[in-house]
Design a protein around this motif. Structure first.
Motif, short mmCIF file in Angstrom:
data_model
loop_
_atom_site.label_atom_id
_atom_site.label_comp_id
_atom_site.label_asym_id
_atom_site.label_seq_id
_atom_site.Cartn_x
_atom_site.Cartn_y
_atom_site.Cartn_z
N ARG A 14 47.44 26.50 42.55
CA ARG A 14 47.31 27.30 41.36
C ARG A 14 47.96 28.66 41.49
NH1 ARG A 14 48.43 23.62 39.07
NH2 ARG A 14 46.99 22.16 38.22
N LEU A 18 52.11 31.24 41.13
CA LEU A 18 52.43 32.61 40.55
C LEU A 18 53.60 33.01 41.18
CD1 LEU A 18 48.79 34.20 40.67
CD2 LEU A 18 50.24 33.57 38.56
N LYS A 274 50.09 21.32 35.24
CA LYS A 274 49.60 22.56 35.36
C LYS A 274 48.08 22.70 35.09
CE LYS A 274 52.87 24.71 33.11
NZ LYS A 274 53.76 25.79 32.79
N LYS B 122 45.20 31.96 37.95
CA LYS B 122 46.49 32.28 37.53
C LYS B 122 46.38 33.49 36.47
CE LYS B 122 49.70 29.05 36.89
NZ LYS B 122 50.21 27.74 36.40
#
Lengths: 322, 160
Positions: A14, A18, A274, B122
């Motif tokens: 996760r 990015l 995701k 995130k």
């Protein structure tokens, strides 16, 4: 407990997501004035190791980084073998051709596979196919005999390509992982459609299609062969009755557009992962996402290097995972 | 058989502490794995993921609280420990909500924390919203805690 074994790995992925390239970064790359500027932008983004690599080295380093990361995250990389069989069979093709021409050809093997390229080479060279894994033995022997006795490299490739797809399909099913099964299905579908189109254009016969195509769940192989034996329109008509009706438009456009459609379909299918925090699927999705961005960067860099128009490059860029 | 009442009541106290503790350790452990994963890649998020990891730990504390109140009510920590079998059964029943709900809510809160740690990984600016999802699970642990406390504190006054 088994459900929790990927929690650490998925959390790291996760955070790693990015660093994946997004559409905004591709716009930046597209706006770069030169090929060198693109390489600089990628280097600034953390691509490569030394900042001195050529485009090919850069892409290869990035692929290695992905697999190094997976090596850190899971104790047994064999769960990702579905993605690596392609490399094994590529190495088999390379070994057969190298033995056939009897010359040393540098850099023809891919290092990431389920078995070492040297084992494949030795198996072919010594005609000892028992050195190879079970799923490779029969096709290696058949492809080798065809290459040796007829010199028909195309037929040799057809035999190996079919075995590649059959292996990926069967092994993905064995894993029971939904993502890997879907990936294998889409890979077989894309290959079958390509074979039908190209075989039709070059006037191949039924025997060729039956030999080259692989059975899968979402396409009827016999109907596709029948259509391929008729004409291209018949192939489009048949596909319009399947869940791949969307592909027809891109197929009519060009092979490149169809390949892009296939890659985008895979990305579209992995996007929901995701939001999965527990299974190995997000790791597999990350590998596919990285492969996808590496492919897009390769297209963009070759376009920039050859001074191709921006529009030409842009229409070939894949949809991004992030 | 004279002491069956106290045995049953003590069993209830042990059950509450044991099950709720197991739920919390499972939840905190699972969330801890995710927190470690995010911290490996981005140590600056340590504080945020630590809070999310700690959320499933409350059930263990509630279990301890219930066990403590039960032990003091039945006289094990001092006072008269002579209680009837019926009262013993009631204490055991009173400990069940905290034990069972503590176990399952701790476990599931841990999973919700894992998902929220994914959000923080995130979008760290969404930490507040990420906290809400595992915190919702807490509601049910608190309800069970209230029921257990009400029952335990009321049993002493019953004439059975």
């Amino acid at each position: 407990m088994a459900d929790d074994q990927f929690v650490y790995a998925v959390a790291r992925i996760r955070a790693k997501e990015l660093t994946l390239l997004d559409n905004a970064f591709f716009d930046q790359l597209m706006a770069a004035k030169s090929y060198k500027e693109c390489l600089q932008l990628l280097s600034d983004k953390g691509w490569g190791r030394t900042g001195e690599e050529s485009a090919e080295e850069l892409l290869s380093v990035e692929r290695e980084k992905t697999w190094d990361l997976m090596g850190e995250l899971v104790s047994d990389l064999s769960i990702f073998n579905t993605f690596l069989y392609d490399n094994d069979f590529h190495n088999l093709k390379a070994a057969i051709k190298q033995v056939y021409v009897g010359e040393e050809v540098p850099n023809i093997y891919i290092s990431r596979g389920t078995i070492q390229p040297e084992i494949i080479y030795n198996g072919v060279k010594q005609h000892d196919f028992s050195l190879l894994p079970e799923h490779m033995k029969a096709c290696a022997e058949e492809a080798y005999q065809v290459q040796l006795h007829t010199g028909d490299s195309q037929l040799c490739d057809v035999i190996i390509d079919r075995a590649t797809l059959e292996t990926i399909y069967a092994k993905a099913k064995e894993t029971g992982n939904e993502l890997l099964i879907k990936y294998a299905e889409l890979k077989v579908v894309a290959a079958d459609i390509m074979i039908a189109i190209r075989g039709n254009r070059t006037g191949k016969g039924k025997e060729f299609f039956a030999r080259a195509m692989v059975d899968c769940a979402s396409l009827d192989k016999n109907r596709l062969i029948e259509a391929a034996l008729t004409d291209e329109e018949a192939i489009y008509d048949y596909l319009s009755t399947t869940i791949y009706a969307d592909a027809v438009l891109s197929m009519k456009e060009s092979s490149a557009a169809f390949e892009k459609w296939c890659d985008n379909l895979i990305i579209k299918n992995i996007k929901p992962l995701k939001y999965d925090s527990f299974s190995m699927s997000p790791l597999a999705a990350f590998i596919l996402a990285r492969e996808n961005e590496i492919k897009s960067v390769r297209i963009l860099l070759s376009g920039k290097l050859n001074n191709l128009p921006d529009e030409f490059i842009r229409e070939r860029l894949r949809e991004m995972y992030v | 058989m004279d002491n069956l009442g106290i045995v049953l009541a003590a069993l209830g106290a042990a059950f509450a502490a044991l099950m709720a503790g197991m739920g919390s350790s499972n939840g905190v452990g699972t969330a801890g794995m995710a927190a470690a994963g995010v911290t490996t890649e981005d140590p600056s998020k340590f504080a945020k993921v630590l809070i999310l990891q700690a959320l499933p730990g409350t059930q263990g504390i509630y279990g301890l609280l219930i066990a403590f109140i039960t032990l003091s009510q039945i006289g094990i920590l001092g006072g008269d420990s002579n209680i009837s079998v019926a009262k013993g059964c009631l204490y055991l029943a009173a400990c069940l909500p905290m034990g069972l709900v503590g176990y399952f809510s701790g476990k599931h809160q841990g999973r919700a924390s894992v998902a929220s740690i994914g959000i923080v990984a995130k979008r760290p600016e969404q930490f507040g919203k990420a906290m809400v999802f595992p915190a919702m699970v807490e509601t049910y642990a608190i309800l069970a805690l209230l029921v257990s406390i009400l029952m335990i504190t009321s049993i002493g006054g019953l004439n059975i």
